[in-house]
Design a protein around this motif. Structure first.
Motif, PDB file in Angstrom:
ATOM      1  N   MET A   1      17.956   7.684  77.211  1.00 54.25           N
ATOM      2  CA  MET A   1      17.801   8.059  78.596  1.00 54.25           C
ATOM      3  C   MET A   1      18.997   8.944  78.978  1.00 54.25           C
ATOM      4  O   MET A   1      20.138   8.633  78.645  1.00 54.25           O
ATOM      5  CB  MET A   1      17.748   6.797  79.459  1.00 54.25           C
ATOM      6  N   LYS A   2      18.719  10.007  79.685  1.00 56.59           N
ATOM      7  CA  LYS A   2      19.784  10.901  80.131  1.00 56.59           C
ATOM      8  C   LYS A   2      20.716  10.184  81.099  1.00 56.59           C
ATOM      9  O   LYS A   2      20.313   9.251  81.804  1.00 56.59           O
ATOM     10  CB  LYS A   2      19.188  12.119  80.838  1.00 56.59           C
ATOM     11  N   HIS A   5      19.537   9.884  84.741  1.00 55.06           N
ATOM     12  CA  HIS A   5      18.539   8.839  84.984  1.00 55.06           C
ATOM     13  C   HIS A   5      19.196   7.459  84.949  1.00 55.06           C
ATOM     14  O   HIS A   5      18.827   6.571  85.727  1.00 55.06           O
ATOM     15  CB  HIS A   5      17.402   8.923  83.975  1.00 55.06           C
ATOM     16  N   GLN A   6      20.173   7.288  84.072  1.00 59.56           N
ATOM     17  CA  GLN A   6      20.895   6.017  84.010  1.00 59.56           C
ATOM     18  C   GLN A   6      21.635   5.762  85.319  1.00 59.56           C
ATOM     19  O   GLN A   6      21.630   4.647  85.842  1.00 59.56           O
ATOM     20  CB  GLN A   6      21.874   6.010  82.830  1.00 59.56           C
ATOM     21  N   ASP A  25      15.172  12.205  92.438  1.00 59.26           N
ATOM     22  CA  ASP A  25      15.872  11.516  91.351  1.00 59.26           C
ATOM     23  C   ASP A  25      15.095  10.284  90.898  1.00 59.26           C
ATOM     24  O   ASP A  25      15.018   9.984  89.701  1.00 59.26           O
ATOM     25  CB  ASP A  25      17.281  11.111  91.780  1.00 59.26           C
ATOM     26  N   GLY A  28      12.151  11.498  88.898  1.00 55.47           N
ATOM     27  CA  GLY A  28      12.607  11.896  87.568  1.00 55.47           C
ATOM     28  C   GLY A  28      12.817  10.696  86.663  1.00 55.47           C
ATOM     29  O   GLY A  28      12.445  10.717  85.484  1.00 55.47           O
ATOM     30  N   LEU A  29      13.418   9.636  87.202  1.00 51.81           N
ATOM     31  CA  LEU A  29      13.624   8.405  86.438  1.00 51.81           C
ATOM     32  C   LEU A  29      12.284   7.809  86.014  1.00 51.81           C
ATOM     33  O   LEU A  29      12.092   7.441  84.848  1.00 51.81           O
ATOM     34  CB  LEU A  29      14.406   7.385  87.256  1.00 51.81           C
ATOM     35  N   GLU A  31       9.414   9.285  85.654  1.00 47.31           N
ATOM     36  CA  GLU A  31       8.806  10.142  84.636  1.00 47.31           C
ATOM     37  C   GLU A  31       9.475   9.938  83.282  1.00 47.31           C
ATOM     38  O   GLU A  31       8.809   9.941  82.246  1.00 47.31           O
ATOM     39  CB  GLU A  31       8.857  11.606  85.068  1.00 47.31           C
ATOM     40  N   GLU A  32      10.790   9.748  83.283  1.00 47.98           N
ATOM     41  CA  GLU A  32      11.520   9.467  82.046  1.00 47.98           C
ATOM     42  C   GLU A  32      11.037   8.165  81.412  1.00 47.98           C
ATOM     43  O   GLU A  32      10.999   8.028  80.188  1.00 47.98           O
ATOM     44  CB  GLU A  32      13.024   9.384  82.338  1.00 47.98           C
TER      45      GLU A  32
END
Length: 84
Positions: A1-2, A5-6, A25, A28-29, A31-32
């Protein structure tokens, strides 16, 4: 995980609940994590993750997510074992 996102995940689980997390944000999380995000009527956003569909209200004009929505996303992630 980027790392971004963390950081968002850590903000979601922070106490007291933050009202300064931009909705983009959180999207995006999600979707990750494998979610499919789609637009719905008005400012609604449907998120399909863990075999479930949840509908959230995208905040406007402020880009930040309100505390109730943050708590709702946190509870959903907790139910499926996602934690920072």
């Amino acid at each position: 995980m980027k790392r971004k996102h963390q950081c968002t995940l850590e903000l979601l689980f922070a106490r007291p609940t933050s009202a300064n997390i931009p909705w983009r944000d959180i999207e995006g999380l999600l979707e990750e994590l494998g979610a499919e995000v789609s637009e719905r009527e008005g400012s609604r956003v449907a998120v399909v993750l863990f075999g479930e569909v949840r509908v959230f209200h995208r905040q406007h004009p402020s880009p930040n997510t309100d505390k109730g929505a943050v708590a709702s996303v946190r509870k959903w992630l907790e139910q499926h074992g996602v934690e920072p």
